[in-house]
Scaffold this motif. Structure first.
Motif, PDB file in Angstrom:
ATOM      1  N   ASN A  69       0.821  -1.204   0.000  1.00 30.27           N
ATOM      2  CA  ASN A  69       0.000   0.000   0.000  1.00 30.27           C
ATOM      3  C   ASN A  69       0.859   1.259   0.000  1.00 30.27           C
ATOM      4  O   ASN A  69       0.366   2.352   0.232  1.00 30.27           O
ATOM      5  CB  ASN A  69      -0.948   0.012   1.202  1.00 30.27           C
ATOM      6  CG  ASN A  69      -2.269   0.685   0.862  1.00 30.27           C
ATOM      7  OD1 ASN A  69      -2.720   0.623  -0.271  1.00 30.27           O
ATOM      8  ND2 ASN A  69      -2.875   1.338   1.829  1.00 30.27           N
ATOM      9  N   THR A  90       2.247   3.083  -6.122  1.00 24.79           N
ATOM     10  CA  THR A  90       1.308   3.167  -7.236  1.00 24.79           C
ATOM     11  C   THR A  90       2.126   3.140  -8.516  1.00 24.79           C
ATOM     12  O   THR A  90       3.220   3.702  -8.569  1.00 24.79           O
ATOM     13  CB  THR A  90       0.494   4.481  -7.182  1.00 24.79           C
ATOM     14  OG1 THR A  90      -0.331   4.475  -6.028  1.00 24.79           O
ATOM     15  CG2 THR A  90      -0.390   4.632  -8.407  1.00 24.79           C
ATOM     16  N   GLU A 142       2.357   4.082 -12.587  1.00 26.47           N
ATOM     17  CA  GLU A 142       1.799   4.944 -13.635  1.00 26.47           C
ATOM     18  C   GLU A 142       2.340   4.488 -14.983  1.00 26.47           C
ATOM     19  O   GLU A 142       3.553   4.283 -15.133  1.00 26.47           O
ATOM     20  CB  GLU A 142       2.175   6.396 -13.388  1.00 26.47           C
ATOM     21  CG  GLU A 142       1.641   7.346 -14.450  1.00 26.47           C
ATOM     22  CD  GLU A 142       1.993   8.794 -14.170  1.00 26.47           C
ATOM     23  OE1 GLU A 142       1.586   9.657 -14.970  1.00 26.47           O
ATOM     24  OE2 GLU A 142       2.672   9.073 -13.169  1.00 26.47           O
ATOM     25  N   TYR A 189       5.062   6.473   0.683  1.00 25.21           N
ATOM     26  CA  TYR A 189       4.384   6.232  -0.590  1.00 25.21           C
ATOM     27  C   TYR A 189       5.314   6.552  -1.752  1.00 25.21           C
ATOM     28  O   TYR A 189       5.981   7.587  -1.777  1.00 25.21           O
ATOM     29  CB  TYR A 189       3.121   7.094  -0.690  1.00 25.21           C
ATOM     30  CG  TYR A 189       2.643   7.309  -2.105  1.00 25.21           C
ATOM     31  CD1 TYR A 189       2.036   6.278  -2.802  1.00 25.21           C
ATOM     32  CD2 TYR A 189       2.836   8.523  -2.749  1.00 25.21           C
ATOM     33  CE1 TYR A 189       1.615   6.452  -4.099  1.00 25.21           C
ATOM     34  CE2 TYR A 189       2.414   8.713  -4.045  1.00 25.21           C
ATOM     35  CZ  TYR A 189       1.808   7.675  -4.725  1.00 25.21           C
ATOM     36  OH  TYR A 189       1.399   7.852  -6.018  1.00 25.21           O
ATOM     37  N   ARG A 222       5.633   6.564  -6.130  1.00 23.44           N
ATOM     38  CA  ARG A 222       5.006   6.439  -7.451  1.00 23.44           C
ATOM     39  C   ARG A 222       6.065   5.970  -8.431  1.00 23.44           C
ATOM     40  O   ARG A 222       7.124   6.591  -8.572  1.00 23.44           O
ATOM     41  CB  ARG A 222       4.420   7.779  -7.898  1.00 23.44           C
ATOM     42  CG  ARG A 222       3.786   7.736  -9.286  1.00 23.44           C
ATOM     43  CD  ARG A 222       2.935   8.978  -9.547  1.00 23.44           C
ATOM     44  NE  ARG A 222       3.715  10.193  -9.460  1.00 23.44           N
ATOM     45  CZ  ARG A 222       4.368  10.746 -10.503  1.00 23.44           C
ATOM     46  NH1 ARG A 222       4.304  10.166 -11.698  1.00 23.44           N
ATOM     47  NH2 ARG A 222       5.044  11.856 -10.352  1.00 23.44           N
ATOM     48  N   ASN A 254      -4.845   2.245  -3.484  1.00 29.40           N
ATOM     49  CA  ASN A 254      -3.802   2.673  -2.547  1.00 29.40           C
ATOM     50  C   ASN A 254      -4.322   3.867  -1.757  1.00 29.40           C
ATOM     51  O   ASN A 254      -4.363   4.989  -2.258  1.00 29.40           O
ATOM     52  CB  ASN A 254      -2.526   3.048  -3.311  1.00 29.40           C
ATOM     53  CG  ASN A 254      -1.367   3.346  -2.383  1.00 29.40           C
ATOM     54  OD1 ASN A 254      -1.551   3.579  -1.192  1.00 29.40           O
ATOM     55  ND2 ASN A 254      -0.166   3.346  -2.928  1.00 29.40           N
ATOM     56  N   ALA A 292      -2.076   7.135  -1.258  1.00 28.89           N
ATOM     57  CA  ALA A 292      -1.687   7.968  -2.399  1.00 28.89           C
ATOM     58  C   ALA A 292      -2.539   9.232  -2.468  1.00 28.89           C
ATOM     59  O   ALA A 292      -3.591   9.340  -1.844  1.00 28.89           O
ATOM     60  CB  ALA A 292      -1.835   7.177  -3.694  1.00 28.89           C
ATOM     61  N   PHE A 317      -4.106   9.318  -7.680  1.00 29.25           N
ATOM     62  CA  PHE A 317      -3.325   8.084  -7.796  1.00 29.25           C
ATOM     63  C   PHE A 317      -3.851   7.004  -6.846  1.00 29.25           C
ATOM     64  O   PHE A 317      -3.139   6.057  -6.540  1.00 29.25           O
ATOM     65  CB  PHE A 317      -1.842   8.355  -7.503  1.00 29.25           C
ATOM     66  CG  PHE A 317      -1.136   9.074  -8.609  1.00 29.25           C
ATOM     67  CD1 PHE A 317      -0.734   8.403  -9.748  1.00 29.25           C
ATOM     68  CD2 PHE A 317      -0.885  10.432  -8.521  1.00 29.25           C
ATOM     69  CE1 PHE A 317      -0.083   9.073 -10.777  1.00 29.25           C
ATOM     70  CE2 PHE A 317      -0.236  11.109  -9.536  1.00 29.25           C
ATOM     71  CZ  PHE A 317       0.160  10.429 -10.671  1.00 29.25           C
ATOM     72  N   LYS A 318      -5.104   7.142  -6.380  1.00 27.71           N
ATOM     73  CA  LYS A 318      -5.680   6.144  -5.467  1.00 27.71           C
ATOM     74  C   LYS A 318      -5.777   4.774  -6.141  1.00 27.71           C
ATOM     75  O   LYS A 318      -5.548   3.744  -5.516  1.00 27.71           O
ATOM     76  CB  LYS A 318      -7.079   6.584  -5.009  1.00 27.71           C
ATOM     77  CG  LYS A 318      -7.099   7.786  -4.078  1.00 27.71           C
ATOM     78  CD  LYS A 318      -6.688   7.410  -2.681  1.00 27.71           C
ATOM     79  CE  LYS A 318      -6.868   8.585  -1.730  1.00 27.71           C
ATOM     80  NZ  LYS A 318      -6.295   8.304  -0.401  1.00 27.71           N
ATOM     81  N   LYS A 354      -4.359   1.887  -7.999  1.00 29.94           N
ATOM     82  CA  LYS A 354      -2.947   1.515  -7.888  1.00 29.94           C
ATOM     83  C   LYS A 354      -2.221   1.459  -9.237  1.00 29.94           C
ATOM     84  O   LYS A 354      -1.000   1.533  -9.274  1.00 29.94           O
ATOM     85  CB  LYS A 354      -2.827   0.175  -7.169  1.00 29.94           C
ATOM     86  CG  LYS A 354      -1.418  -0.131  -6.706  1.00 29.94           C
ATOM     87  CD  LYS A 354      -1.370  -1.352  -5.802  1.00 29.94           C
ATOM     88  CE  LYS A 354      -1.737  -0.997  -4.390  1.00 29.94           C
ATOM     89  NZ  LYS A 354      -1.453  -2.118  -3.449  1.00 29.94           N
ATOM     90  N   LYS A 376      -2.255   3.530 -12.746  1.00 28.78           N
ATOM     91  CA  LYS A 376      -2.804   4.647 -13.513  1.00 28.78           C
ATOM     92  C   LYS A 376      -2.532   4.408 -14.993  1.00 28.78           C
ATOM     93  O   LYS A 376      -1.397   4.426 -15.447  1.00 28.78           O
ATOM     94  CB  LYS A 376      -2.188   5.973 -13.066  1.00 28.78           C
ATOM     95  CG  LYS A 376      -2.838   7.180 -13.731  1.00 28.78           C
ATOM     96  CD  LYS A 376      -2.343   8.491 -13.153  1.00 28.78           C
ATOM     97  CE  LYS A 376      -3.066   9.669 -13.797  1.00 28.78           C
ATOM     98  NZ  LYS A 376      -2.622  10.964 -13.250  1.00 28.78           N
TER      99      LYS A 376
END
Length: 249
Positions: free
Chosen positions: A16, A19, A21, A71, A73, A113, A116, A120-121, A123, A125
């Motif tokens: 968690n 994330t 992208e 967190y 990304r 997530n 985030a 970006f919630k 996970k 994108k």
């Protein structure tokens, strides 16, 4: 560049604190129905024989890290198709599961997530052309989405496969989740911010040179975006490239 030992794809994506992208120079999601069936066959083989299956490499680099929450990304350079398909399969398992607590736990562990930022919630994108349908599936809003999209088609195929595995083979959602745990990947961190590192776009094109060929449009898009900083790429992609793609094809 650092690479992990082979490990389960579910272990890789369940944190968690991360994330993924998909950058604008990636192609859209293109997996065929046969690819989904092959993935599900590998999952069933894992259930029956408890045998590991090598699922490929995942290549990424860190784009942002919050020092307070941990967190991170990541930008996904290679593995987009496999991770998207795995997420769609997980969403299908969730939506065929009857126990509410199990559905909620699967969503929180693998698909969303909560640490985030709001945009970006989800996970994973997606690129903009796939994003609306994909996020509607993850959020459980499938009534009014584009049913002709490849993302929805494959999600629906996975739901049918899960339903058949439960009804005809007697497998539970937990069995199918355990089968996914037998899919091993090698995670490769490009550490691309280091001085002298090659451009992620160039690495992406090199990786795909030996796989399914990039289209002329893919190569042209990447060439045009290559010299634009990563902070501006999505803006240019949305405001210029997507307009051309929608008008010309």
């Amino acid at each position: 560049m650092t690479a992990t030992q082979p490990d389960s794809i579910t272990k890789f994506i369940k944190s968690n604190a991360l994330t993924f992208e998909i950058p604008v120079y990636q192609r859209n999601y293109v997996w065929k129905i046969e690819d989904c069936e092959k993935l599900f066959d590998d999952v069933i083989e894992g259930i029956k024989n408890k045998r590991k299956h090598y699922f490929g490499n995942i290549v990424y680099f860190e784009a942002e890290k919050d020092p307070f929450t941990g967190y991170t990304r990541y930008i996904l350079i290679d593995g987009q198709q496999r991770i998207t398909s795995t997420m769609l399969l997980l969403a299908a398992i969730r939506d065929e599961e009857e126990v509410t607590e199990n559905k909620q736990n699967l969503t929180k562990t693998y698909l969303i997530n909560d640490n985030a930022q709001e945009n970006f919630k989800v996970k994973l994108k997606q690129v903009e052309t796939d994003r609306e349908v994909y996020e509607a599936i993850i959020d459980g809003r499938t009534e009014s989405i584009d049913k002709s999209s490849i993302i929805y088609r494959n999600y629906n195929k996975f739901r049918n496969l899960v339903r058949i595995a439960k009804k005809e083979d007697g497998f539970s959602s937990a069995d199918i989740m355990n089968g996914i745990n037998y899919l091993d990947i090698i995670a490769i961190d490009l550490e691309s911010e280091k001085v002298g590192s090659e451009s992620p776009q160039v690495i992406f094109e090199s990786i795909n040179a030996t796989g399914e060929p990039l289209s002329t449009a893919d190569l042209l898009r990447n060439f045009l975006l290559l010299e634009i900083g990563s902070d501006k790429q999505e803006e240019y992609y949305r405001n210029y490239w997507l307009v051309i793609e929608r008008n010309v094809g």
